[in-house]
Design a protein around this motif. Structure first.
Motif, PDB file in Angstrom:
ATOM      1  N   THR A   1       0.803  -1.218   0.000  1.00 28.08           N
ATOM      2  CA  THR A   1       0.000   0.000   0.000  1.00 28.08           C
ATOM      3  C   THR A   1       0.831   1.260   0.000  1.00 28.08           C
TER       4      THR A   1
ATOM      5  N   ALA B   1       1.842   2.550   2.738  1.00 30.43           N
ATOM      6  CA  ALA B   1       1.628   3.167   4.049  1.00 30.43           C
ATOM      7  C   ALA B   1       2.857   3.040   4.921  1.00 30.43           C
TER       8      ALA B   1
ATOM      9  N   ARG C   1      -1.656   7.958   2.908  1.00 28.23           N
ATOM     10  CA  ARG C   1      -0.898   7.001   3.725  1.00 28.23           C
ATOM     11  C   ARG C   1      -1.405   7.012   5.164  1.00 28.23           C
TER      12      ARG C   1
ATOM     13  N   ALA D   1      -4.671   5.167   5.580  1.00 21.36           N
ATOM     14  CA  ALA D   1      -4.497   3.709   5.615  1.00 21.36           C
ATOM     15  C   ALA D   1      -4.021   3.245   6.987  1.00 21.36           C
TER      16      ALA D   1
ATOM     17  N   ALA E   1      -1.439  -4.218   6.035  1.00 18.60           N
ATOM     18  CA  ALA E   1      -2.401  -3.440   5.251  1.00 18.60           C
ATOM     19  C   ALA E   1      -3.044  -4.289   4.154  1.00 18.60           C
TER      20      ALA E   1
ATOM     21  N   SER F   1      -7.151  -5.421   3.815  1.00 24.29           N
ATOM     22  CA  SER F   1      -7.966  -5.024   2.670  1.00 24.29           C
ATOM     23  C   SER F   1      -8.409  -6.205   1.824  1.00 24.29           C
TER      24      SER F   1
END
Length: 399
Positions: free
Chosen positions: A13, A15, A47, A50, A394, A398
């Motif tokens: 991601t 993040a 970021r 998330a 992350a 998701s």
């Protein structure tokens, strides 16, 4: 510290790159984060969103304004997730639950025979972990990673013990796989000396890049930190100094089958055996040897001093290879203090090159009991909070 797996901070991601700047727990504004990362404010906001959804960060107290509206700051939420640290010895288990800043929230220690086998031992570990978590009002879902130290050689990449001499039934056992049946998080397994080295190194009074931790107990081993990183070697047995031959070991056979090993003449169990032959019938192990040394028993002091010389013979060669700045001696026999270190220093300063010993600091380890737990928690958190760990978390949330 050595990264547990190869990582790619640009994957997943994204993040994770922002999170690394918040790991220290110090609040930062979005403007600061944008400046530090070189990202656009909009990218930083994505970021942070998330990370907020993961529950890892949240708003902090307002920062100091330079005019206009005070900047909104964000910070790590230390208790958002937890890590479990486990230090298993030949006859004990220590556990601790820590938060994301490695603050110990709860801990427990009890006697446990590692020779009982992996399933009974690990089942008890999990039972104790549940009790610690329940006492904090938390459960397994809050665990982000597990760090474990075992008293024997470990293939770090697989987390499987490799022919551990005092751990019958553990050879090749899939320790991470067993834990994954109970908690679906990363499980990092290493030998106990390595995690003790990590724990002791983290609490040194000054930054040290080249460090040697030596454990002298039922067995003898070393944890090597060179260039600031833990060195495990190709098969995970770097630092296995207990099976280096020493001169005083001629004619003495080790449990490994070889003659003259350091462990066969200088371990706590072997010193106890020597003292029993000398007439001290109430001696059963290293703890009793230290007790006699503290009482001023000359036989025990002479035995410990010679063990220090034997250890010093191996360390003198190690110093030539590794050139450490600091050597810390821990484990049960370190309780003998200066009597053991005097023997070490006597031989080290005689045999090693003067340049290597000119500023060498040899001392008793400061973290005599908690080094293993501290190292295990560092191992777990280092992986869980790494860029790869955050991106994996992350991605999983998701999915």
């Amino acid at each position: 510290m050595h990264v547990a797996r190869s990582i790619n901070a640009l994957g997943g991601t994204g993040a994770s790159d922002v999170f690394q700047l918040l790991r220290d727990g110090v609040p930062k504004s979005r403007t600061e984060l944008a400046a530090l990362t070189g990202m656009a404010r909009s990218t930083v906001n994505d970021r942070l969103s998330a990370l907020t959804e993961l529950g890892l960060i949240g708003p902090a107290a307002d920062g100091v304004s330079t005019g206009g509206r005070p900047p909104r700051r964000v910070a790590l939420l230390p208790d958002a997730r937890l890590a479990l640290a486990v230090d298993l010895g030949a006859s004990h288990v220590r556990l601790a639950v820590v938060n994301l800043l490695n603050a110990q929230l709860s801990a427990h220690e009890e006697s446990l025979d590692i020779a009982a086998g992996p399933e009974p031992v690990l089942a008890r570990v999990m039972e104790l972990a549940d009790e610690l978590l329940a006492g904090l009002g938390r459960d397994r879902q809050d665990i982000m990673a597990v760090g474990i130290g075992l008293p024997g050689p470990v293939h770090f990449d697989s987390g499987r013990p490799s022919r551990p001499p005092i751990m019958p039934g553990w050879d090749g056992f899939d320790v991470p796989g067993w834990f994954h049946q109970h908690v679906r998080v990363p499980v990092l397994v290493d030998n106990d000396v390595n995690i003790m080295a990590l724990g002791e190194h983290s609490r040194l009074s000054r930054p040290v890049e080249h460090f040697l931790f030596v454990k002298v107990a039922t067995g003898i081993g070393a944890g090597i930190i060179s260039g600031g990183r833990l060195q495990r070697g190709a098969q995970g047995i770097a630092g296995d100094i207990g099976h280096v031959r020493v001169r005083s070991g001629d004619g003495v056979f080790c449990h490994c089958g070889n003659e003259g090993c350091l462990e066969a003449v200088a371990s706590g169990s072997r010193l106890a055996e020597q003292l029993r032959r000398a007439g001290h019938r109430d001696i059963s192990g290293g703890r009793d040897v230290v007790r006699l040394v503290d009482a001023g028993d000359l036989d025990a002091i002479r035995a410990v001093r010679q063990a220090g010389r034997d250890l010093g013979e191996v360390l003198a060669a190690s110093i030539s290879f590794l050139n450490p700045e600091v050597i810390a001696v821990g484990g049960r026999m370190a309780g003998a203090g200066e009597h053991l270190l005097a023997g070490v220093r006597e031989v080290v300063y005689q045999r090693a090159m003067p340049l290597a010993t000119q500023r060498l600091d040899i001392h008793t380890a400061a973290q005599t009991r908690d080094a293993g737990l501290l190292g295990a928690s560092l191992l777990a958190l280092h992986h869980a909070l790494s860029p790869a760990g955050i991106d994996a978390l992350a991605d999983a949330s998701s999915a």
